[in-house]
Design a protein around this motif. Structure first.
Motif, short mmCIF file in Angstrom:
data_model
loop_
_atom_site.label_atom_id
_atom_site.label_comp_id
_atom_site.label_asym_id
_atom_site.label_seq_id
_atom_site.Cartn_x
_atom_site.Cartn_y
_atom_site.Cartn_z
N HIS A 74 33.89 43.86 41.17
CA HIS A 74 34.91 43.97 40.12
C HIS A 74 34.27 44.35 38.79
O HIS A 74 34.80 45.16 38.04
CB HIS A 74 35.68 42.66 39.98
CG HIS A 74 36.36 42.24 41.24
ND1 HIS A 74 37.43 42.92 41.76
CD2 HIS A 74 36.11 41.22 42.09
CE1 HIS A 74 37.82 42.34 42.88
NE2 HIS A 74 37.03 41.30 43.10
N ARG A 78 34.95 47.81 36.64
CA ARG A 78 35.39 47.69 35.25
C ARG A 78 34.41 48.41 34.32
O ARG A 78 34.82 49.11 33.40
CB ARG A 78 35.48 46.22 34.87
CG ARG A 78 36.07 46.01 33.50
CD ARG A 78 36.17 44.54 33.14
NE ARG A 78 36.87 43.79 34.17
CZ ARG A 78 36.53 42.57 34.58
NH1 ARG A 78 35.49 41.97 34.07
NH2 ARG A 78 37.23 41.97 35.52
N ARG A 82 35.39 51.83 32.04
CA ARG A 82 35.33 51.81 30.58
C ARG A 82 34.41 52.89 30.03
O ARG A 82 34.71 53.54 29.04
CB ARG A 82 34.83 50.44 30.10
CG ARG A 82 35.88 49.37 30.20
CD ARG A 82 35.37 48.07 29.66
NE ARG A 82 36.37 47.02 29.84
CZ ARG A 82 36.12 45.74 29.75
NH1 ARG A 82 34.89 45.33 29.51
NH2 ARG A 82 37.08 44.86 29.93
#
Length: 119
Positions: A74, A78, A82
């Motif tokens: 995860h 992420r 970004r």
């Protein structure tokens, strides 16, 4: 005095795993021909949890819990979402700093490819 909503929220916390003792108690009650509803009321555990414990016990023959999925996947997704222009080495350094994971840049590339990130 607690409201019904507070009692439900108290029972439905998903962040905790049941102890080995509670799981054993559920199986013991089930072997004594108690219904799922009775076990749920007796131990203050949701009926779905009681049913899951009984089903898992029957299918796998064990009450042991599986390890939770790793947080690293995860965090990796992420991080890449970004900042897409990071190199694999900088992603590795990021994950080591934030999660303490020991992972190679090859493994990062392989996981990213499996997740659908290419290039």
């Amino acid at each position: 005095m607690q409201t019904d909503y507070a009692k439900i929220c108290e029972r439905m916390g998903r962040s905790q795993e049941l102890s080995e003792f509670k799981r054993s108690t559920v199986i013991g009650c089930h072997l004594c021909n108690k219904s799922i509803h009775e076990i749920s009321l007796l131990l203050n555990i949701p009926q779905s949890t009681v049913g899951g414990i009984i089903t898992k016990s029957k299918q796998l023959g064990t009450m042991a819990t599986k390890p939770r999925s790793e947080r690293g996947q995860h965090m990796l997704k992420r991080t890449v979402c970004r900042r897409r222009k990071l190199s694999a080495e900088s992603i590795v350094k990021d994950l080591q700093a934030s999660c303490g994971l020991q992972i190679s840049s090859t493994a990062v590339c392989r996981e990213l490819h499996r997740m659908g990130f290419h290039g």
